[in-house]
Write an enzyme that holds these catalytic residues in place. Structure first.
Site, PDB file in Angstrom:
ATOM      1  N   SER A 143      -9.790  22.901  53.779  1.00  0.00           N
ATOM      2  CA  SER A 143     -10.995  23.136  54.541  1.00  0.00           C
ATOM      3  C   SER A 143     -10.879  22.349  55.898  1.00  0.00           C
ATOM      4  O   SER A 143      -9.537  22.312  56.462  1.00  0.00           O
ATOM      5  CB  SER A 143     -11.986  22.547  53.799  1.00  0.00           C
ATOM      6  OG  SER A 143     -13.192  22.597  54.562  1.00  0.00           O
ATOM      7  N   SER A 144     -11.831  21.655  56.498  1.00  0.00           N
ATOM      8  CA  SER A 144     -11.622  21.013  57.606  1.00  0.00           C
ATOM      9  C   SER A 144     -12.970  20.102  57.877  1.00  0.00           C
ATOM     10  O   SER A 144     -13.726  20.251  57.227  1.00  0.00           O
ATOM     11  CB  SER A 144     -11.776  21.951  59.035  1.00  0.00           C
ATOM     12  OG  SER A 144     -11.701  21.394  59.892  1.00  0.00           O
ATOM     13  N   TYR A 158     -14.456  28.852  63.688  1.00  0.00           N
ATOM     14  CA  TYR A 158     -13.547  28.294  62.988  1.00  0.00           C
ATOM     15  C   TYR A 158     -14.167  27.545  61.797  1.00  0.00           C
ATOM     16  O   TYR A 158     -13.803  27.306  60.547  1.00  0.00           O
ATOM     17  CB  TYR A 158     -12.551  27.154  63.879  1.00  0.00           C
ATOM     18  CG  TYR A 158     -11.524  26.673  63.011  1.00  0.00           C
ATOM     19  CD1 TYR A 158     -10.446  27.126  62.636  1.00  0.00           C
ATOM     20  CD2 TYR A 158     -11.967  25.148  62.713  1.00  0.00           C
ATOM     21  CE1 TYR A 158      -9.396  26.139  61.880  1.00  0.00           C
ATOM     22  CE2 TYR A 158     -10.904  24.632  62.204  1.00  0.00           C
ATOM     23  CZ  TYR A 158      -9.790  24.881  61.497  1.00  0.00           C
ATOM     24  OH  TYR A 158      -9.007  24.118  61.053  1.00  0.00           O
ATOM     25  N   LYS A 162     -13.923  27.764  57.645  1.00  0.00           N
ATOM     26  CA  LYS A 162     -13.446  26.776  56.532  1.00  0.00           C
ATOM     27  C   LYS A 162     -14.727  26.040  55.658  1.00  0.00           C
ATOM     28  O   LYS A 162     -14.643  25.764  54.640  1.00  0.00           O
ATOM     29  CB  LYS A 162     -13.067  25.446  57.455  1.00  0.00           C
ATOM     30  CG  LYS A 162     -11.467  25.897  58.273  1.00  0.00           C
ATOM     31  CD  LYS A 162     -10.458  25.982  57.229  1.00  0.00           C
ATOM     32  CE  LYS A 162      -9.311  26.014  57.985  1.00  0.00           C
ATOM     33  NZ  LYS A 162      -8.155  26.085  56.842  1.00  0.00           N
TER      34      LYS A 162
END
EC number: 1.3.1.-
Length: 262
Positions: A143-144, A158, A162
């Site tokens: 993920s982020s 983006y 994620k």
């Protein structure tokens, strides 16, 4: 190293492992005794160097090309892994692409390009991992920290790609319980890789004129530990999640950002 942290006898597959975080994960899993499949899409030479490093550290490895944005290619990648090593225990899904663009400028093509790899790709990596993996395996997605704790301008595509991973993990952990497979994700923050350096100025207001050193200073300033994150920082967390020590950890998203966003 504690026996519970060793991965001797395990087979691991790391997607997007030709460089950056993926390469560090592949090397770290190999250092702990796992045999490793180094997946790459385009960077064959770099992937082969990762294989050489893993072998030099005393275990076996092979590089296999596959575009994990294509579910059929992903299925073949998993099957080839099992054919080569006999079984599969650990899958670390690391392949991903970054994107910046103001909402008004995002095209359907760009949206699809990002979601194809970051979201759809990771979903089917997890599906095929479940299908090919031995009981008691480990699925670790990526993920982020921008997915759930920090909004970033011009980063909706983006971050959204994620953010879906966080939901995947919680639901997949339930689905995979019948095979005693754990499902987790790491959510890196600013990690010093070639990809990060290529886009890092987008994260910094008026950062287009910053030098690489100034970018590092900004990233270090965000963390109370006052340093820049490195690929090995993520690799160590993935190695923990892949180990027997993490048997009771599932359905979790682990932030790896040095406390930058609290």
């Amino acid at each position: 190293m504690s026996d519970n942290h060793r991965l001797d006898g395990k087979v691991a597959l790391v997607t997007g492992a030709g460089r950056g975080i993926g390469a560090a994960i592949a090397v770290a899993l190999g250092e702990r005794g796992a045999k490793v499949v180094v997946n790459y899409a385009h960077s064959r030479e770099a992937a082969e160097k990762v294989v050489e490093q893993i072998k030099a550290n005393g275990t076996d490895a092979i590089a296999i090309q596959a575009d994990v944005g294509d579910p059929e290619a992903t299925a073949k990648l998993m099957a080839e892994t099992v054919r080569h090593f006999g079984y599969l225990d650990i899958v670390s899904s690391n392949a991903g692409i970054v994107s910046f663009g103001h909402l008004k400028d995002v095209t359907p093509e760009e949206f699809d390009r990002v979601f194809r790899v970051n979201t759809r790709g990771q979903f089917f990596v997890a599906r095929e991992a479940y299908r090919h993996m031995r009981e008691g395996g480990r699925i670790i997605l990526t993920s982020s920290n921008t997915a759930c704790v920090k909004g970033v301008p011009k980063h909706a595509v983006y971050s959204g790609s994620k953010g879906a991973i966080d939901t995947f993990v919680r639901c997949m952990a339930i689905d995979c319980g019948d095979k005693k497979i754990t499902v987790n994700a790491v959510a890196p923050g600013a990690i010093k890789t070639d990809m990060f350096l290529a886009v890092s100025r987008e994260y910094i207001p008026n950062g287009e004129t910053f030098t690489d050193e100034q970018v590092d200073e900004c990233a270090a300033w965000l963390s109370p530990l006052n340093r820049v994150g490195l690929p090995v920082d993520v690799a160590r967390v993935v190695s923990f999640l892949a180990s027997d020590t993490a048997e009771w950890v599932s359905g979790k998203i682990i932030g790896v950002d040095g406390g930058a966003f609290r």
